[in-house]
Design a protein around this motif. Structure first.
Motif, PDB file in Angstrom:
ATOM      1  N   ASP A 134       0.825  -1.203   0.045  1.00  0.00           N
ATOM      2  CA  ASP A 134      -0.020   0.042   0.081  1.00  0.00           C
ATOM      3  C   ASP A 134       0.752   1.171  -0.174  1.00  0.00           C
ATOM      4  O   ASP A 134       0.544   2.282   0.671  1.00  0.00           O
ATOM      5  CB  ASP A 134      -0.884   0.073   1.093  1.00  0.00           C
ATOM      6  CG  ASP A 134      -0.168  -0.137   2.645  1.00  0.00           C
ATOM      7  OD1 ASP A 134       1.047  -0.139   2.691  1.00  0.00           O
ATOM      8  OD2 ASP A 134      -0.986  -0.486   3.462  1.00  0.00           O
ATOM      9  N   ALA A 135       1.977   1.251  -0.850  1.00  0.00           N
ATOM     10  CA  ALA A 135       2.706   2.421  -0.845  1.00  0.00           C
ATOM     11  C   ALA A 135       3.508   2.776   0.311  1.00  0.00           C
ATOM     12  O   ALA A 135       3.709   3.923   0.492  1.00  0.00           O
ATOM     13  CB  ALA A 135       2.235   3.573  -1.752  1.00  0.00           C
ATOM     14  N   GLY A 136       3.622   2.008   1.290  1.00  0.00           N
ATOM     15  CA  GLY A 136       4.380   2.282   2.756  1.00  0.00           C
ATOM     16  C   GLY A 136       3.581   2.557   3.729  1.00  0.00           C
ATOM     17  O   GLY A 136       4.127   2.740   4.670  1.00  0.00           O
ATOM     18  N   GLN A 137       2.213   2.409   3.673  1.00  0.00           N
ATOM     19  CA  GLN A 137       1.404   2.829   4.744  1.00  0.00           C
ATOM     20  C   GLN A 137       1.680   1.811   5.669  1.00  0.00           C
ATOM     21  O   GLN A 137       1.495   1.796   6.830  1.00  0.00           O
ATOM     22  CB  GLN A 137      -0.074   3.076   4.452  1.00  0.00           C
ATOM     23  CG  GLN A 137      -0.172   4.297   3.244  1.00  0.00           C
ATOM     24  CD  GLN A 137      -1.736   4.395   3.270  1.00  0.00           C
ATOM     25  OE1 GLN A 137      -2.595   4.666   4.141  1.00  0.00           O
ATOM     26  NE2 GLN A 137      -2.008   4.377   2.024  1.00  0.00           N
ATOM     27  N   SER A 138       1.806   0.458   5.554  1.00  0.00           N
ATOM     28  CA  SER A 138       1.953  -0.561   6.255  1.00  0.00           C
ATOM     29  C   SER A 138       2.882  -1.656   5.711  1.00  0.00           C
ATOM     30  O   SER A 138       3.046  -1.432   4.588  1.00  0.00           O
ATOM     31  CB  SER A 138       0.479  -1.332   6.602  1.00  0.00           C
ATOM     32  OG  SER A 138       0.055  -1.949   5.450  1.00  0.00           O
ATOM     33  N   TRP A 139       3.653  -2.184   6.529  1.00  0.00           N
ATOM     34  CA  TRP A 139       4.876  -3.158   6.236  1.00  0.00           C
ATOM     35  C   TRP A 139       4.848  -4.445   7.081  1.00  0.00           C
ATOM     36  O   TRP A 139       4.243  -4.492   8.264  1.00  0.00           O
ATOM     37  CB  TRP A 139       6.130  -2.460   6.610  1.00  0.00           C
ATOM     38  CG  TRP A 139       6.506  -1.168   5.700  1.00  0.00           C
ATOM     39  CD1 TRP A 139       5.875   0.182   5.918  1.00  0.00           C
ATOM     40  CD2 TRP A 139       7.270  -1.147   4.607  1.00  0.00           C
ATOM     41  NE1 TRP A 139       6.474   0.713   4.994  1.00  0.00           N
ATOM     42  CE2 TRP A 139       7.250   0.078   4.166  1.00  0.00           C
ATOM     43  CE3 TRP A 139       7.795  -2.011   3.654  1.00  0.00           C
ATOM     44  CZ2 TRP A 139       7.925   0.626   2.903  1.00  0.00           C
ATOM     45  CZ3 TRP A 139       8.651  -1.714   2.777  1.00  0.00           C
ATOM     46  CH2 TRP A 139       8.882  -0.265   2.341  1.00  0.00           C
ATOM     47  N   HIS A 140       5.268  -5.569   6.313  1.00  0.00           N
ATOM     48  CA  HIS A 140       5.387  -6.695   7.303  1.00  0.00           C
ATOM     49  C   HIS A 140       6.548  -7.382   6.752  1.00  0.00           C
ATOM     50  O   HIS A 140       7.052  -7.284   5.702  1.00  0.00           O
ATOM     51  CB  HIS A 140       4.327  -7.731   7.025  1.00  0.00           C
ATOM     52  CG  HIS A 140       3.949  -7.913   5.653  1.00  0.00           C
ATOM     53  ND1 HIS A 140       3.151  -7.118   4.755  1.00  0.00           N
ATOM     54  CD2 HIS A 140       4.172  -9.004   4.914  1.00  0.00           C
ATOM     55  CE1 HIS A 140       3.176  -7.681   3.600  1.00  0.00           C
ATOM     56  NE2 HIS A 140       3.830  -8.809   3.677  1.00  0.00           N
ATOM     57  N   ARG A 141       7.217  -8.443   7.434  1.00  0.00           N
ATOM     58  CA  ARG A 141       8.481  -9.307   7.201  1.00  0.00           C
ATOM     59  C   ARG A 141       7.786 -10.148   6.047  1.00  0.00           C
ATOM     60  O   ARG A 141       6.990 -11.087   6.392  1.00  0.00           O
ATOM     61  CB  ARG A 141       8.967  -9.660   8.614  1.00  0.00           C
ATOM     62  CG  ARG A 141       9.539  -8.783   9.340  1.00  0.00           C
ATOM     63  CD  ARG A 141      10.828  -8.356   8.906  1.00  0.00           C
ATOM     64  NE  ARG A 141      11.874  -9.530   8.928  1.00  0.00           N
ATOM     65  CZ  ARG A 141      12.440  -9.839   9.984  1.00  0.00           C
ATOM     66  NH1 ARG A 141      12.527  -9.563  11.294  1.00  0.00           N
ATOM     67  NH2 ARG A 141      13.447 -11.041  10.068  1.00  0.00           N
ATOM     68  N   GLU A 142       8.471 -10.238   5.012  1.00  0.00           N
ATOM     69  CA  GLU A 142       8.258 -11.431   3.984  1.00  0.00           C
ATOM     70  C   GLU A 142       9.404 -11.646   3.090  1.00  0.00           C
ATOM     71  O   GLU A 142      10.149 -10.639   2.670  1.00  0.00           O
ATOM     72  CB  GLU A 142       7.139 -11.167   3.197  1.00  0.00           C
ATOM     73  CG  GLU A 142       6.880 -11.898   2.223  1.00  0.00           C
ATOM     74  CD  GLU A 142       5.444 -11.570   1.364  1.00  0.00           C
ATOM     75  OE1 GLU A 142       5.493 -11.503   0.182  1.00  0.00           O
ATOM     76  OE2 GLU A 142       4.207 -11.123   1.993  1.00  0.00           O
ATOM     77  N   GLU A 143       9.916 -12.872   2.963  1.00  0.00           N
ATOM     78  CA  GLU A 143      10.741 -13.395   2.178  1.00  0.00           C
ATOM     79  C   GLU A 143      10.447 -13.132   0.680  1.00  0.00           C
ATOM     80  O   GLU A 143       9.354 -13.164   0.413  1.00  0.00           O
ATOM     81  CB  GLU A 143      11.260 -14.585   2.674  1.00  0.00           C
ATOM     82  CG  GLU A 143      11.877 -15.146   4.027  1.00  0.00           C
ATOM     83  CD  GLU A 143      13.027 -14.248   4.434  1.00  0.00           C
ATOM     84  OE1 GLU A 143      14.034 -14.130   3.398  1.00  0.00           O
ATOM     85  OE2 GLU A 143      12.861 -13.453   5.299  1.00  0.00           O
ATOM     86  N   GLU A 144      11.516 -13.090   0.078  1.00  0.00           N
ATOM     87  CA  GLU A 144      11.121 -12.838  -1.397  1.00  0.00           C
ATOM     88  C   GLU A 144      10.737 -14.095  -1.953  1.00  0.00           C
ATOM     89  O   GLU A 144      11.012 -15.482  -1.690  1.00  0.00           O
ATOM     90  CB  GLU A 144      12.655 -12.712  -2.107  1.00  0.00           C
ATOM     91  CG  GLU A 144      12.375 -12.522  -3.627  1.00  0.00           C
ATOM     92  CD  GLU A 144      13.662 -11.931  -4.505  1.00  0.00           C
ATOM     93  OE1 GLU A 144      14.477 -12.784  -4.726  1.00  0.00           O
ATOM     94  OE2 GLU A 144      14.079 -10.890  -4.540  1.00  0.00           O
ATOM     95  N   ARG A 145       9.736 -14.233  -2.695  1.00  0.00           N
ATOM     96  CA  ARG A 145       8.896 -15.437  -3.295  1.00  0.00           C
ATOM     97  C   ARG A 145       9.023 -15.310  -4.815  1.00  0.00           C
ATOM     98  O   ARG A 145       8.777 -14.475  -5.609  1.00  0.00           O
ATOM     99  CB  ARG A 145       7.459 -15.452  -2.985  1.00  0.00           C
ATOM    100  CG  ARG A 145       7.229 -15.515  -1.630  1.00  0.00           C
ATOM    101  CD  ARG A 145       5.707 -15.410  -1.394  1.00  0.00           C
ATOM    102  NE  ARG A 145       4.982 -14.523  -1.811  1.00  0.00           N
ATOM    103  CZ  ARG A 145       3.868 -14.055  -1.895  1.00  0.00           C
ATOM    104  NH1 ARG A 145       2.873 -14.834  -1.352  1.00  0.00           N
ATOM    105  NH2 ARG A 145       3.162 -12.790  -2.133  1.00  0.00           N
TER     106      ARG A 145
END
Length: 381
Positions: free
Chosen positions: A150-161
């Motif tokens: 969402d263009a930086g409004q929220s973030w989460h940890r996620e590995e590259e898929r």
């Protein structure tokens, strides 16, 4: 693929720099050599996006060519155009990365947003990031990878898929910084067709491009024939079923350095590059069975795309450090030179949603769909 910037401040203290025009020319030539050896285009480029009537989104990893914002050691800024409306600027350092977006030509910018609070940690800078779509960004800070949709409004940890062997979904678009991959701009998932096997004499991975109808084209640089490792006979393949099967048409008729591939349709494509007799554009209208050359006036191309009307656009650096646009409205048979624009130091170039772009610094960007440049106002803070 993670890349890390050099320490601009330290280099500036210890190395006496040549004039700006010479620096830009040398940097552009180095980028083109790396692209030829790695089978990838732009810099930019490289975020960056080939376009037709359907937007083609690219992922970008701009940390390989950072621009120092001139205020604090260890703080970098870079800018990229992601689609017809979206420009994003990134500031990053050793301990954080933040993103700011405009969709109205720079009249308003979102606040800088990132996965962790901003800290000034000084040099070196090992943070890296990717722009995977207009609202999908990834950042790796001190070994942790974060993703926003969402263009930086929220973030989460996620590995590259990265998915291999799967059919490529219709919304997946070409990726700039990793040859042989496409990206879903809505989710950030990467796709790598495992049936695209490199020919025996290929020099690297295939460069993928997707036409507006979904046809995939791939270019392999082939085995280098020159002593400097740049001249090679490229090989072109195409797939009409999302990468499940590939067709290898007739051999390409020339050696090409710094080759760019532009997918214009199910049977139309261009290869732009430097040939032994000069810069040239090769075109095919029958799926690659026959290629026809047009020799052109520019020294070397940096990026190329087709706009929504089917015109071929080519952008390249000039010796004076300006960035020029060229336009062909007759399928690559002839070209008219458009405007050349003065750009900030440290700028990068690419394509997005049927337009050329060049950008740098804290939000400055210029785009062109017809040879004329339109400038996005940079952030003022």
């Amino acid at each position: 693929m993670q890349t890390y910037p050099f320490d601009v401040v330290e280099v500036g203290r210890t190395v006496r720099q040549p004039p700006l025009a010479e620096l830009v020319g040398q940097a552009a030539r180095r980028v083109r050599r790396r692209r030829a050896l790695l089978s990838a285009a732009a810099v930019a480029m490289t975020v960056l996006v080939a376009v037709t009537a359907v937007p083609v989104l690219r992922s970008v990893n701009l940390t390989a060519v950072p621009a120092d914002d001139g205020t604090r050691a260890g703080v970098r800024t870079a800018t990229a155009v992601l689609d017809r409306d979206t420009v994003v600027t990134v500031r990053y350092g050793e301990c954080a990365a933040q993103f700011s977006v405009t969709t109205d030509g720079g009249r308003t910018w979102s606040p800088y947003r990132g996965p962790v609070p901003w800290q000034d940690c000084g040099a070196p800078v090992t943070t890296s990031y990717r722009l995977l779509g207009p609202r999908v960004f990834a950042a790796e800070v001190r070994g942790a990878r974060y993703l926003t949709r969402d263009a930086g409004q929220s973030w989460h940890r996620e590995e590259e898929r990265v998915r291999t062997g799967d059919s490529v979904p219709p919304q997946a678009r070409e990726q700039q910084d990793v040859p042989g991959q496409l990206v879903d701009p809505d989710t950030g998932t990467l796709y790598q067709p495992d049936t695209l096997a490199a020919p025996a004499d290929a020099a690297g991975a295939g460069l993928l491009r997707r036409a507006s109808d979904g046809t995939l084209w791939a270019l392999f640089p082939g085995t280098a024939t020159g002593g400097d490792g740049e001249q090679a006979v490229p090989q072109v393949a195409r797939s009409e079923d999302s990468g499940r099967n590939w067709r290898w048409p007739a051999p390409f008729p020339a050696t090409v350095a710094h080759a760019l591939l532009v997918a214009a349709g199910p049977e139309q494509a261009y290869v732009v590059g430097d040939c032994p007799d000069g810069a040239a554009v090769y075109r095919t209208d029958d799926g690659g069975e026959a290629w026809f050359a047009t020799y052109v006036a520019w020294e070397s191309a940096e990026v190329a795309t087709v706009n929504s009307g089917g015109d071929l656009l080519v952008g390249g650096w000039e010796e004076n450090g300006r960035f020029a646009a060229w336009v062909s409205r007759d399928g690559g048979r002839s070209f008219a030179k458009g405007e050349a624009i003065t750009v900030p130091d440290g700028s990068t170039a690419g394509t997005a949603d049927g337009r050329l772009w060049v950008a740098g610094g804290n939000g400055w960007a210029a785009t062109s769909t017809d040879g004329r440049w339109r400038v996005t106002e940079p952030r003022r803070d």
